[in-house]
Design a protein around this motif. Structure first.
Motif, PDB file in Angstrom:
ATOM      1  N   ASP A 485       0.855  -1.195   0.000  1.00  0.00           N
ATOM      2  CA  ASP A 485       0.000   0.000   0.000  1.00  0.00           C
ATOM      3  C   ASP A 485       0.887   1.239   0.000  1.00  0.00           C
ATOM      4  OD1 ASP A 485      -1.821   2.006   0.346  1.00  0.00           O
ATOM      5  OD2 ASP A 485      -2.663   1.231   2.227  1.00  0.00           O
ATOM      6  N   LYS A 486       0.994   1.903  -1.122  1.00  0.00           N
ATOM      7  CA  LYS A 486       1.853   3.077  -1.250  1.00  0.00           C
ATOM      8  C   LYS A 486       1.355   4.252  -0.411  1.00  0.00           C
ATOM      9  CE  LYS A 486       4.732   1.147  -4.103  1.00  0.00           C
ATOM     10  NZ  LYS A 486       6.120   0.861  -3.685  1.00  0.00           N
ATOM     11  N   LYS A 487       0.129   4.175   0.097  1.00  0.00           N
ATOM     12  CA  LYS A 487      -0.430   5.261   0.909  1.00  0.00           C
ATOM     13  C   LYS A 487      -0.215   5.019   2.409  1.00  0.00           C
ATOM     14  CE  LYS A 487      -4.096   6.365  -2.417  1.00  0.00           C
ATOM     15  NZ  LYS A 487      -5.569   6.495  -2.615  1.00  0.00           N
ATOM     16  N   SER A 488       0.473   3.965   2.747  1.00  0.00           N
ATOM     17  CA  SER A 488       0.625   3.609   4.164  1.00  0.00           C
ATOM     18  C   SER A 488       1.782   4.326   4.851  1.00  0.00           C
ATOM     19  CB  SER A 488       0.783   2.094   4.314  1.00  0.00           C
ATOM     20  OG  SER A 488       1.878   1.625   3.545  1.00  0.00           O
ATOM     21  N   GLY A 489       2.462   5.211   4.140  1.00  0.00           N
ATOM     22  CA  GLY A 489       3.472   6.079   4.731  1.00  0.00           C
ATOM     23  C   GLY A 489       4.651   5.357   5.352  1.00  0.00           C
ATOM     24  N   ALA A 490       5.047   5.850   6.524  1.00  0.00           N
ATOM     25  CA  ALA A 490       6.239   5.321   7.194  1.00  0.00           C
ATOM     26  C   ALA A 490       6.084   3.850   7.552  1.00  0.00           C
ATOM     27  CB  ALA A 490       6.549   6.138   8.440  1.00  0.00           C
ATOM     28  N   ASN A 491       4.869   3.456   7.958  1.00  0.00           N
ATOM     29  CA  ASN A 491       4.653   2.049   8.291  1.00  0.00           C
ATOM     30  C   ASN A 491       4.787   1.156   7.059  1.00  0.00           C
ATOM     31  OD1 ASN A 491       4.273   2.201  11.083  1.00  0.00           O
ATOM     32  ND2 ASN A 491       2.108   2.729  10.870  1.00  0.00           N
ATOM     33  N   GLY A 492       4.330   1.654   5.914  1.00  0.00           N
ATOM     34  CA  GLY A 492       4.501   0.893   4.684  1.00  0.00           C
ATOM     35  C   GLY A 492       5.967   0.723   4.326  1.00  0.00           C
ATOM     36  N   ALA A 493       6.724   1.796   4.502  1.00  0.00           N
ATOM     37  CA  ALA A 493       8.159   1.728   4.217  1.00  0.00           C
ATOM     38  C   ALA A 493       8.843   0.732   5.141  1.00  0.00           C
ATOM     39  CB  ALA A 493       8.780   3.114   4.368  1.00  0.00           C
ATOM     40  N   ARG A 494       8.449   0.742   6.423  1.00  0.00           N
ATOM     41  CA  ARG A 494       9.016  -0.222   7.380  1.00  0.00           C
ATOM     42  C   ARG A 494       8.647  -1.643   6.993  1.00  0.00           C
ATOM     43  NH1 ARG A 494       7.949  -0.134  13.406  1.00  0.00           N
ATOM     44  NH2 ARG A 494       9.447  -1.839  13.239  1.00  0.00           N
ATOM     45  N   ALA A 495       7.389  -1.845   6.576  1.00  0.00           N
ATOM     46  CA  ALA A 495       6.941  -3.178   6.180  1.00  0.00           C
ATOM     47  C   ALA A 495       7.755  -3.683   4.986  1.00  0.00           C
ATOM     48  CB  ALA A 495       5.453  -3.160   5.847  1.00  0.00           C
ATOM     49  N   ARG A 496       7.994  -2.803   4.022  1.00  0.00           N
ATOM     50  CA  ARG A 496       8.783  -3.214   2.855  1.00  0.00           C
ATOM     51  C   ARG A 496      10.220  -3.553   3.259  1.00  0.00           C
ATOM     52  NH1 ARG A 496       5.329   0.695   0.740  1.00  0.00           N
ATOM     53  NH2 ARG A 496       6.771   2.437   1.044  1.00  0.00           N
ATOM     54  N   LYS A 497      10.748  -2.783   4.184  1.00  0.00           N
ATOM     55  CA  LYS A 497      12.108  -3.046   4.636  1.00  0.00           C
ATOM     56  C   LYS A 497      12.174  -4.376   5.384  1.00  0.00           C
ATOM     57  CE  LYS A 497      15.981  -0.644   6.793  1.00  0.00           C
ATOM     58  NZ  LYS A 497      16.442   0.591   7.471  1.00  0.00           N
ATOM     59  N   ILE A 498      11.185  -4.652   6.229  1.00  0.00           N
ATOM     60  CA  ILE A 498      11.165  -5.908   6.970  1.00  0.00           C
ATOM     61  C   ILE A 498      11.069  -7.097   6.024  1.00  0.00           C
ATOM     62  CG2 ILE A 498       9.732  -7.311   8.523  1.00  0.00           C
ATOM     63  CD1 ILE A 498       9.063  -4.704  10.043  1.00  0.00           C
ATOM     64  N   LEU A 499      10.291  -6.931   4.955  1.00  0.00           N
ATOM     65  CA  LEU A 499      10.102  -8.027   3.998  1.00  0.00           C
ATOM     66  C   LEU A 499      11.188  -8.066   2.937  1.00  0.00           C
ATOM     67  CD1 LEU A 499       6.214  -7.882   3.474  1.00  0.00           C
ATOM     68  CD2 LEU A 499       7.524  -9.404   4.988  1.00  0.00           C
ATOM     69  N   GLY A 500      12.109  -7.106   2.974  1.00  0.00           N
ATOM     70  CA  GLY A 500      13.200  -7.090   2.007  1.00  0.00           C
ATOM     71  C   GLY A 500      12.794  -6.649   0.629  1.00  0.00           C
TER      72      GLY A 500
END
Length: 504
Positions: A485-500
Motif C-alpha cells: 500500500d503506497k499510501k501507508s506512509g512510514a509504516n509501509g516503508a518499514r513493512a517493505r524493509k522488513i520483507l526485504g
C-alpha cells in the motif's frame, strides 16, 4: 607472550602494607626497586629478610587473539530484530565507513540487542580507530559479550595507564573484571599503591571481581591502615567480603558493631561478614538488624541474603519485608526473590496491595512472578483482568508475568484486545504492545496481526515491532498488505524493509 618486569613483588607488599610509592615514582618502579634492594640484603637467595619466599609478580601481556565465534543461539535471536535482509550489510558498512556517532550508536544497539554477530567487525575497527569514543564503546561491547579478545590491550593499559584517558582506563577496568582476566592481576595490584585515588578505587573493585585467595591475603594487610579515606575503607570492606578474606572477619565484625565508626563503613562491613558465609555471622547480623539506622538494616539484610539454609536468617529477612523504611523492604524483597523463599508469598501479596511506595509494589510484582506460587500468580492475573485495577498496575503486573513465561498470557491478550476497541485506552494499548514486542512467543501471533490491522498508525508500528521480533506466519499477509500500500506512509516503508522489498 610479552613480559613486563615492572610489576609488584607481592610478598613485599604483604609484609609492608603501609608502604606507598614515593612522589614521582610509580608503584611498579617502586616495587622493582624495593625488590632489588631486598635481594641485596644478607639472606638466602629467593627469600625475604624474614625467610619468606619472595613471589615476584610479573606483568605478562597476553598474545593477541581474535574474538570467539558468535554464539549461534544469540545470533539467531538477534537476527529476528533485523529490519530487512540488508541489515547485516548496512551494519558492516557502518563499521567500515561510518563516523564516530554512527558507530557508537550502532554498537549500543548491538549491546541492547545482545547481538554478537559483529564481533569481528568491531575487533578490526578497534585495531585502527583513532577515536577514543569508538575505542571505549568497542570495549563496552566486548565487556558485554565477556570476550577476552582485547585482553592484550587491556593489560598493557593497566601496566602503564598514565598516558591514557581516564575514561578509557575506567572502561579497561570494567572489561578485565567482566572477562575475569587473571593476567591483569599483577598490574591491578601495582595500581593500588599509586598516588591516584581513582586508580586505587577502581583497582580495589576490580580485584574484588577477579582476585582469589592470594589477593585476599594481600588485601588483608590493608584493613588496619590509617591512611585510607572513608570511601576507600567502604570499598575495601566490600571487596574483602567478595573475596571471602576470612582472616579479616573479626576486624570487620568489630567495625560493624562499632557505633562510632563511619555509618557507610559499618554498612559495608556488615555486608562483608555476611558475604564470607561464616555461620558465626548470622547471630551477629540478626542482632545488628535492631539498629535504628535504616540504611544499616538494609545492609544487614544484604549480608543475611548469603544464607539460604538458615532459619534465623530467613526470619530476619521476612521481618524486613515489614520494615518501616522502604529501602529495607526493597532489600528484603530482593532477598526472598534471590533465595526463592516461597513462604514469603503472602507477605508480598499484602505489600503489593497496601504499600504506599510504588517501587515496593513493583518489586513485589517481580518477586511474586519469580516465585511462581499459586496465590502469587493468581493475584497478578487478577490485577490484569480486574476492571477496577488501574492501567498502570495492569502494565506493571503484565510485565512481571511476561518476564517469567506464559502465566497470565490469556488475560494479557484479552486485555490488549479490549484496548484495540477503545481508543480512550491507547496508552495502555501502547504499553502492552511494547511488552509483546520484547518476546518471540507463538501465543502473540494473533495480537500481532490485530495490531497491524488497526487504523491507528502508532498501533500498527507496534504490530510491526512484534512481527520483526518473531516473523509470525499468521501476521505475514497483514505486513504484506501494508508493504504493497503506497499510501501507508512510514509504516509501509518499514513493512517493505522488513520483507526485504525494494522501494523502487
Amino acid at each position: 607472550m610479552k613480559i613486563h618486569y615492572a610489576a609488584v613483588a607481592l610478598s613485599f607488599f604483604v609484609l609492608q602494607p603501609f608502604c606507598r610509592a614515593p612522589a614521582g615514582m610509580n608503584a611498579s618502579a617502586f616495587a622493582q626497586s624495593a625488590s632489588t634492594s631486598s635481594a641485596q640484603s644478607a639472606v638466602p637467595a629467593g627469600t625475604s629478610n624474614e625467610g619468606i619466599p619472595r613471589n615476584k609478580k610479573i606483568v605478562r601481556i597476553p598474545e593477541a587473539k581474535r574474538p570467539a565465534a558468535p554464539d549461534r543461539e544469540k545470533s539467531e535471536k538477534a537476527a529476528l530484530s533485523d529490519k530487512s535482509s540488508d541489515t547485516v550489510k548496512e551494519y558492516r558498512d557502518t563499521f567500515r565507513y561510518g563516523v564516530s556517532p554512527e558507530i557508537t550508536s550502532l554498537l549500543q544497539k548491538c549491546i541492547d540487542n545482545d547481538d554478537p554477530r559483529f564481533s569481528d567487525d568491531a575487533y578490526d575497527l578497534f585495531q585502527t580507530t583513532r577515536s577514543s569514543q569508538v575505542r571505549e564503546k568497542i570495549l563496552e561491547y566486548f565487556t558485554h559479550l565477556k570476550d577476552p579478545c582485547l585482553e592484550d590491550y587491556a593489560v598493557g593499559v593497566l601496566d602503564d595507564p598514565y598516558d591514557t584517558k581516564n575514561s578509557t582506563v575506567e572502561a579497561v577496568f570494567r572489561y578485565v573484571s567482566a572477562v575475569k582476566s587473571k593476567e591483569a592481576l599483577p598490574a591491578v595490584l601495582a595500581l593500588l599503591d599509586t598516588d591516584s585515588d581513582a586508580y586505587f578505587q577502581a583497582a580495589l573493585t576490580t580485584i574484588g571481581e577477579i582476585g582469589g585467595p592470594e589477593e585476599a591475603q594481600y588485601l588483608a594487610g590493608y584493613i588496619d591502615r590509617d591512611d585510607l579515606t572513608v570511601v576507600q575503607k567502604q570499598a575495601l570492606a566490600r571487596v574483602l567480603g567478595k573475596l571471602h578474606a576470612t582472616e579479616t572477619w573479626a576486624k570487620l565484625v568489630s567495625i560493624a558493631q562499632n557505633e562510632d565508626e563511619n555509618a557507610f563503613v559499618r554498612m559495608y562491613a556488615a555486608e562483608a561478614i555476611g558475604a564470607m558465609q561464616k555461620s558465626e555471622s548470622i547471630p551477629i547480623l540478626a542482632e545488628l538488624y535492631e539498629s535504628s539506622d535504616p540504611n544499616f538494616r538494609q545492609y544487614v539484610i544484604k549480608g543475611l541474603s548469603h544464607y539460604p539454609g538458615s532459619g534465623e536468617a530467613k526470619e530476619v529477612i521476612m521481618q524486613g519485608i515489614r520494615d518501616e523504611h522502604y529501602k529495607v523492604r526493597l532489600e528484603a524483597i530482593a532477598a526472598v526473590k534471590k533465595l526463592k523463599f516461597t513462604e514469603a508469598s503472602p507477605y508480598l501479596v499484602y505489600r503489593a496491595k497496601n504499600d504506599k511506595e510504588k517501587v515496593v509494589k513493583n518489586a513485589c510484582y517481580d518477586a511474586l512472578a519469580s516465585l511462581g506460587t499459586k496465590d502469587g500468580n493468581a493475584y497478578l492475573v487478577e490485577i490484569v483482568s480486574d476492571p477496577k485495577s488501574g492501567d498502570t498496575a495492569k502494565v506493571d503486573a503484565a510485565k512481571a508475568l511476561a518476564s517469567q513465561g506464559s502465566v497470565g498470557e490469556k488475560e494479557m491478550l484479552a486485555l490488549a484486545g479490549e484496548t484495540l476497541k477503545d481508543d480512550r485506552r491507547k496508552q495502555l494499548r501502547y504499553a502492552l504492545g511494547k511488552l509483546f514486542a520484547q518476546y518471540a512467543r507463538a501465543g502473540y501471533a494473533d495480537i500481532c496481526r490485530d495490531f497491524l490491522l488497526s487504523k491507528d498508525a502508532a498501533t500498527v508500528s507496534l504490530g510491526l515491532d512484534m512481527y520483526a521480533k518473531a516473523k509470525y506466519t499468521s501476521a505475514y499477509s497483514a505486513v504484506a498488505s501494508l508493504a504493497n500500500d503506497k499510501k501507508s506512509g512510514a509504516n509501509g516503508a518499514r513493512a517493505r524493509k522488513i520483507l526485504g522489498m525494494s522501494e523502487e
